[in-house]
Design an enzyme around this catalytic site. Structure first.
Site, short mmCIF file in Angstrom:
data_model
loop_
_atom_site.label_atom_id
_atom_site.label_comp_id
_atom_site.label_asym_id
_atom_site.label_seq_id
_atom_site.Cartn_x
_atom_site.Cartn_y
_atom_site.Cartn_z
N ASP A 1 -83.35 -18.60 67.96
CA ASP A 1 -82.14 -18.65 68.18
C ASP A 1 -81.34 -17.59 67.45
O ASP A 1 -81.83 -16.53 66.66
CB ASP A 1 -81.53 -19.87 67.44
CG ASP A 1 -81.76 -20.20 66.18
OD1 ASP A 1 -82.60 -19.60 65.74
OD2 ASP A 1 -80.53 -20.67 65.49
N GLU B 1 -81.99 -21.80 63.04
CA GLU B 1 -81.97 -21.27 61.73
C GLU B 1 -80.62 -20.76 61.68
O GLU B 1 -80.02 -20.98 60.62
CB GLU B 1 -82.87 -19.90 61.86
CG GLU B 1 -83.13 -19.31 60.38
CD GLU B 1 -82.09 -18.62 59.85
OE1 GLU B 1 -82.18 -18.19 58.61
OE2 GLU B 1 -81.06 -17.99 60.65
ZN LIG Z 1 -82.45 -14.54 60.86
#
Ligand SMILES: [Zn+2]
Length: 455
Positions: free
Chosen positions: A89, A153
């Site tokens: 992501d 993340e």
């Molecule tokens: Zn990163």
């Protein structure tokens, strides 16, 4: 063996790069729900690339949020296992008008790939997939390799802890290897030995029960923007220390030895200021710039809004003002404890003219890698092999909240081997990744596996 790696990289360079560009074309922005399909598409592509690059198994695995991509190449269960962590992501690309080219339309200029996610983290975790391919195709892999590539993340990994806790056997490894950070420069390679933790809160200040006419009520009713600004201004003293009681209580002061070691990293203050376009720097008295961004906790206002912000003038006395505020933490600060301290502090310092509603966003714990660990040693030897120089150990200023969770659940140490550069514009417009760094990473990672297997 080394020559075979070099030859393989040389022969496949172009394709490796093109594959990375294809990954960058998918707008896998985890913060935006309208990107759900792109997230799935990106996960599927990572899975396919793992299979195409020599993994025995790869799967897109569900979590309560965006899926995790898992892959593995097991050569011999008696050999050590390296678990590679990364994330597919990316941060939202806004503000779009500041990009010189489309954030999801990668452009190569002056040896750099410009695109959201190029350095953080697609370009970096992809080096590991291509290093695996190199090792498998040249028949030189000496470790088992597992991949854990997550999709949340950039929104604080809310579901990864649970996933890791319920897949401990699957993820069992002897070391965790992460390329999601930067090095000082190609001339001065470095390895991060720690990341800072994070506490993130939002504070909403409310005055009157509705927006008011600033002429009729101004001067008689508190303006929540003024009050919020005053509260924020009181968070640092004249030495730029954070004034919040107990904020520094659990900070482990760095030793003189570590501070001396850190001071060896090259640093040109004039260059630093010039690059940022500032005339003078700001920070906690008594510490160098490197120390302020590495071994010290900090507090930043990430956003503030309220009242009328549209075109022209509107004479309003707003009802509300809001700010997003975060602290970077160092060992042994605890993010839950600091978040509590921050939330309480705002309620405590609020004058009776307003009400304060403060709540938590996400947090993460600080993490440190000991330089005498087997994993760090293997990484240092690998860097020395391909850069011709011993890496400088540095404490990174950023946060990877999952680090302390990974260590806790899997019981092994993390090694940070980042190949980005500080001027990669992470989370900013015109994010880039130098192609040279991408190739250097693919060249270096096989040595890590070799030395870790031997160590
Ligand atoms: Zn990163």
């Amino acid at each position: 063996m080394e020559q075979a790696w070099k030859d393989y990289l040389e022969k496949n360079k172009e394709r490796f790069l093109n594959e990375m560009l294809e990954l960058l074309r998918i707008p896998s922005v985890s913060a935006k729900s309208e990107r759900k399909e792109d997230m799935q598409r990106c996960a599927e592509m990572v899975k396919q690339r793992l299979l195409d690059s020599g993994a025995d198994k790869a799967a897109v695995m569900e979590t309560e949020g965006y899926p995790v991509v898992y892959g593995e190449k097991i050569i011999d269960s008696s050999k050590p296992t390296v678990l590679v962590y990364g994330h597919y992501d990316v941060q939202p690309p806004e503000p779009l008008e500041l990009w010189h080219s489309g954030p999801f339309d990668p452009v190569i200029k002056d040896g750099k790939v410009y695109a959201r996610g190029s350095a953080d983290d697609k370009g970096q975790f992809y080096m590991h997939i291509k290093a695996l391919e190199t090792l498998v195709k040249t028949g030189t892999l000496q470790t088992n390799v597992k991949f854990l590539i997550e999709g949340e993340e950039e929104v604080g990994s809310p579901n990864l802890g649970k996933f890791v806790a319920s897949h401990k056997d699957l993820l069992k490894a002897d070391v965790i290897l992460i390329s999601d950070s930067s090095m000082i420069s190609m001339e001065t390679p470095s390895l991060d030995i720690g990341v800072r933790g994070l506490s993130y809160i939002e504070v909403e200040v409310t005055g009157a029960n509705r927006d008011l006419h600033s002429g009729t009520y101004g001067g008689a009713v508190a303006n929540p923007i003024t009050i919020l600004c005053k509260m924020i201004a009181s968070l640092h003293d004249e030495n730029n220390h954070v004034t919040i009681p107990h904020f520094y209580d659990d900070v482990v002061e760095a030793t003189k030895e570590e501070r001396n070691l850190m001071a060896q990293a090259p640093y040109d203050e004039d260059e630093y200021k010039k690059e940022l376009g500032v005339q003078s720097l700001w920070g906690e008295n008594g510490f160098t710039t490197n120390e302020r961004t590495g071994i010290r906790p900090t507090l930043e206002i990430n956003g503030i809004w309220g009242g009328y912000t549209g075109e022209g003038a509107k004479t309003v006395l707003p009802s509300k003002a809001t700010a997003k505020i975060s602290a970077r933490l160092v060992p042994n600060q605890n993010s839950h404890k600091i978040t509590e301290i921050l939330l309480n502090h705002f309620k405590h310092i609020a004058p009776p003219t307003v009400t304060v509603n403060a709540f938590e966003h996400h947090g993460g714990e600080p993490y440190m890698t000991p330089i005498d660990s087997k994993g760090y040693q293997a990484a240092a030897k690998a860097i020395k092999e391909t850069f011709g120089k011993e890496p400088v150990p540095v404490r990174g200023g950023g946060s990877i909240p999952i680090c302390s969770i990974l260590e806790k659940e899997l019981g092994v140490k993390i090694v940070f081997m980042g190949f980005g550069l500080d001027n990669d514009n992470l989370h900013s417009p015109n994010e880039k990744y130098n192609i040279e760094n991408f190739y250097k990473g693919i060249e270096t990672i096989p040595y890590f596996h070799k030395y870790f297997a031997e160590g």
